[in-house]
Design a protein around this motif. Structure first.
Motif: not given
Length: 316
Positions: A99-110
């Motif tokens: 099972v994959q570890t839970s993860a998020s990718v967060l593109p943070i804007n200005g």
């Protein structure tokens, strides 16, 4: 010389959603096709409605144990190492094979906003057999992050805590839709502190104001509702009182983890006996530490420095 009495350490067990966040800043647009773009920062941090709250609680001085599931992958190893680096006990975190570890990718804007891509992963596999109910019974406070992923196990955890006289809190990860509130209906009479954000509360309760949304949860047996509302601060309500508590005037860098950090400050304040407004003030002040940096583990602070910040900093 008068000897000061040392404040006893609050023992908190954080059960449920633990996520590895991958932050990318600053991102104001997605490159077209297969083209690329340069950014200032890419970093990782521990997060989640249980994991992020665990990290901030530990930084505030609580004795924190995480109960969660990770995958047998490099993401899991990194998440565990980051939790441990922040003082969280991970001995009760289980590893799930395949099972994959839970993860998020967060593109943070200005302006600090951060849309997200999220993989549920191992958070959907944590079961009652993975949770030591004696650990729950021996805590001062139990925080369940993402009870919608735990199903009947969330009810069993909260029942064990309630029977042992342990205070409880809940924060959901799911979006604000009435079906998700119905999914955790069995938990609601067992929850001392319910900790949604404003969009969740309005959607979960199908109401048009936070005051009405909080009342709807109180009517279903929740002891207290503390809802975060961004720059407006927080609204807290119980059967006996209700109040708006303003946010602090700061320069926001990243809003990632602000809800989890508010939860940490608020529930710790309540566990230490502070009243609703004082606990929410601590929650807002803790969130302000995190919002001035990037990620849930941003900032160097402890309970004393956060209280000093709250006393010296103007509100909005």
């Amino acid at each position: 010389m008068t000897q000061q009495t040392k404040r006893p350490t609050t023992r908190v067990v954080c059960i449920g959603v633990h996520v590895l966040d991958i932050h990318v800043a600053t991102v104001d647009s997605i490159p077209d096709g297969s083209s690329g773009a340069l950014v200032d920062t890419i970093r990782m941090s521990p997060a989640g409605t249980a994991g992020g709250t665990a990290v901030v609680l530990s930084k505030l001085g609580a004795d924190v144990t995480s109960v969660a599931a990770v995958g047998d992958d490099p993401l899991g190893a990194v998440l565990l190492s980051l939790l441990q680096a922040n003082g969280v006990d991970t001995a009760r975190v289980v590893t799930k094979e395949g099972v994959q570890t839970s993860a998020s990718v967060l593109p943070i804007n200005g302006n600090g906003d951060r849309p997200a891509w999220h993989c549920i992963g191992a958070n959907g596999s944590l079961a009652l057999d993975d949770i030591d109910l004696d650990l729950v019974r021996g805590a001062d406070h139990v925080h369940v992050g993402g009870p919608e992923f735990l199903g009947d196990a969330a009810v069993a955890v909260l029942e064990a805590a309630r029977a042992a006289g342990v205070s409880t809190s809940v924060d959901m990860l799911a979006p604000g839709e009435p079906m998700w509130l119905d999914a955790i209906a069995g938990c609601l009479p067992l929850v001392d502190l319910f900790l949604p954000n404003d969009e969740q509360l309005l959607g979960l309760t199908a109401t048009s104001t936070l005051e009405d949304g909080a009342q709807a949860l109180l009517d279903r047996g929740v002891g207290c509702v503390a809802v975060t509302a961004g720059a407006r601060g927080a609204y807290v309500a119980s059967a006996d009182e209700a109040a708006w508590v303003p946010a602090f005037a700061i320069e926001v860098v990243d809003t990632t983890g602000c809800g989890d950090s508010f939860s940490a400050g608020f529930l710790l304040g309540r566990a230490e006996g502070r009243d609703l407004v004082a606990a929410a003030t601590l929650g807002n002040a803790t969130a302000a530490q995190v919002a001035q940096g990037m990620s849930t583990d941003a900032g160097s602070y402890d309970l004393a420095s956060v209280d000093s910040f709250a006393a010296a900093t103007p509100t909005r």
